[in-house]
Write an enzyme that holds these catalytic residues in place. Structure first.
Site, PDB file in Angstrom:
ATOM      1  N   ASN A  38       0.822  -1.199   0.000  1.00  0.00           N
ATOM      2  CA  ASN A  38       0.000   0.000   0.000  1.00  0.00           C
ATOM      3  C   ASN A  38       0.859   1.253   0.000  1.00  0.00           C
ATOM      4  O   ASN A  38       2.023   1.198  -0.356  1.00  0.00           O
ATOM      5  CB  ASN A  38      -1.026  -0.012   1.132  1.00  0.00           C
ATOM      6  CG  ASN A  38      -2.379   0.438   0.618  1.00  0.00           C
ATOM      7  OD1 ASN A  38      -2.512   1.566   0.170  1.00  0.00           O
ATOM      8  ND2 ASN A  38      -3.360  -0.448   0.642  1.00  0.00           N
ATOM      9  N   HIS A  75       2.455   3.267   2.037  1.00  0.00           N
ATOM     10  CA  HIS A  75       3.775   3.316   2.660  1.00  0.00           C
ATOM     11  C   HIS A  75       4.776   2.458   1.898  1.00  0.00           C
ATOM     12  O   HIS A  75       5.961   2.799   1.806  1.00  0.00           O
ATOM     13  CB  HIS A  75       3.694   2.859   4.121  1.00  0.00           C
ATOM     14  CG  HIS A  75       4.886   3.255   4.941  1.00  0.00           C
ATOM     15  ND1 HIS A  75       5.865   2.367   5.318  1.00  0.00           N
ATOM     16  CD2 HIS A  75       5.259   4.461   5.462  1.00  0.00           C
ATOM     17  CE1 HIS A  75       6.783   3.000   6.038  1.00  0.00           C
ATOM     18  NE2 HIS A  75       6.445   4.273   6.131  1.00  0.00           N
ATOM     19  N   CYS A  76       4.302   1.364   1.324  1.00  0.00           N
ATOM     20  CA  CYS A  76       5.185   0.436   0.611  1.00  0.00           C
ATOM     21  C   CYS A  76       5.733   1.029  -0.688  1.00  0.00           C
ATOM     22  O   CYS A  76       6.806   0.634  -1.141  1.00  0.00           O
ATOM     23  CB  CYS A  76       4.444  -0.859   0.278  1.00  0.00           C
ATOM     24  SG  CYS A  76       3.715  -1.716   1.674  1.00  0.00           S
ATOM     25  N   ILE A  77       5.000   1.967  -1.301  1.00  0.00           N
ATOM     26  CA  ILE A  77       5.430   2.517  -2.591  1.00  0.00           C
ATOM     27  C   ILE A  77       6.145   3.850  -2.435  1.00  0.00           C
ATOM     28  O   ILE A  77       6.434   4.517  -3.419  1.00  0.00           O
ATOM     29  CB  ILE A  77       4.248   2.660  -3.566  1.00  0.00           C
ATOM     30  CG1 ILE A  77       3.219   3.677  -3.060  1.00  0.00           C
ATOM     31  CG2 ILE A  77       3.592   1.304  -3.827  1.00  0.00           C
ATOM     32  CD1 ILE A  77       2.151   4.056  -4.089  1.00  0.00           C
TER      33      ILE A  77
END
Length: 358
Positions: free
Chosen positions: A346, A348-350
């Site tokens: 999501n 934060h991951c990208i």
């Protein structure tokens, strides 16, 4: 490294790294993912510079989709998880450096999600080169940025499920792993939670489960449903966080951030359009996704958080209210991020913050 430390995400940034969504095994035909990435990038760019890596072939296309002042870096990564492939920046009183960790697609031969990750492993060095930051070579140690969260004052949170996974650093003991983190990131205290979110294909990254919102304050994903597989995970984490103290001796204020009201599962329609490479982890209809509101990004001016319905969804609104309480001096901006969740992570991951250079 003497006097270097990893700043907290809520400290001032110079910018943010993102990587354009191009992998067919994560982003289908790319159209909906591109819209979501563009919305995230433009929202963040309101208060800090966004550096977007994109393949040379897609560069002109990406510039048309992202109608904002984005800095594009021509580079072809294997996928778009900037949190895990980008550098972890550390600072001292006069300098900023970027730690370049080893990357093996979340588990390598043991349980990695794809087999070709050679270009992902170059992302950290490429960004440091572009920004003019010295690279700290830590490629002999497997670590993804999403597996750690710091308060900037000496405390780090992680999960045993991830850092002690046989797919990461199986030859190192827990104490040796702690020493590596302390040496590179300048932390003094490590809080170990047993596990992250159920069915998180990263082996329980902490950034999807628990994070610092301020020194001495954390947000923890939560459910009150005993039949939810996250129920015991949440309670074990809460018990640990309630009794631990941070590096400065403070007890922690814990805010519970409930999961979406209903589990989000893959449908047959969701699966149409993916093209998986040989050795790439595939998905199945009915599979529960690791949807969590903790997977937000803190920009200089806002908290950009994932929504999974529309603006009238109760759980999306409730998450925004809790985040507003935790971050009273920032805008709280929800973005429909279901397509990013389908890709495996999501907001934060990208994203990967680039702290302000001293």
């Amino acid at each position: 490294m003497k006097n270097f430390r990893m700043p907290a995400e809520f400290e001032p940034h110079d910018g943010c790294l993102m990587i354009w969504p191009e992998r067919p095994g994560s982003w289908k035909d790319g159209v909906e993912a591109e819209k979501a990435f563009a919305t995230v990038a433009c929202t963040i760019a309101e208060s800090e510079t966004v550096y977007m890596m994109v393949s040379p072939e897609k560069l002109e296309h990406a510039k048309k989709v992202v109608a904002d002042n984005i800095v594009f870096i021509p580079f072809s990564a294997n996928d778009s998880w900037a949190r895990d492939t980008g550098p972890t920046f550390v600072v001292n009183g006069s300098e900023r450096r970027g730690a370049d960790w080893g990357f093996n697609a979340w588990g390598g031969d043991y349980d990695g999600l794809y087999t070709d990750y050679d270009r992902d492993a170059l992302v950290a060095g490429k960004l440091c080169e572009y920004l003019g930051d010295i690279v700290i070579d830590k490629r002999d140690f497997i670590l993804e940025g999403g597996s750690i969260h710091v308060d900037g004052e000496g405390t780090l949170i992680t999960t045993e499920e991830c850092l002690l996974s046989p797919g990461r650093n199986p030859k190192l003991s827990r104490e040796e792993i702690e020493n590596r983190l302390k040496d590179t990131l300048g932390v003094k205290k490590i809080i170990w939670l047993p596990a992250g979110v159920y069915n998180d294909e990263t082996n329980g990254h902490v950034d999807n489960f628990c994070c610092f919102s301020a020194p001495g304050e954390v947000l923890l994903a939560w459910t009150d449903r005993p039949d939810d597989p996250n129920f015991e995970r949440c309670r074990e984490a809460y018990e640990i966080l309630s009794t631990e103290r941070d590096a400065r001796g403070r007890s922690l204020k814990i805010r519970k951030l409930p999961f979406p009201d209903e589990p989000i599962v893959l449908s047959e329609e969701d699966l149409k359009g993916y093209v998986f490479e040989e050795g790439e982890d595939t998905r199945e209809a009915g599979e529960r996704l690791a949807a969590s509101y903790v997977n937000f990004y803190i920009s200089n001016g806002a908290v950009v958080y994932p929504c999974f319905g529309d603006e009238n969804t109760e759980s999306d609104r409730r998450a925004g209210d809790i985040l507003a309480e935790a971050f009273p001096n920032r805008k709280i901006i929800g973005i429909n991020a279901r397509v990013i969740l389908l890709g495996g992570g999501n907001i934060h991951c990208i994203t990967q913050q680039i702290p302000k250079r001293p």
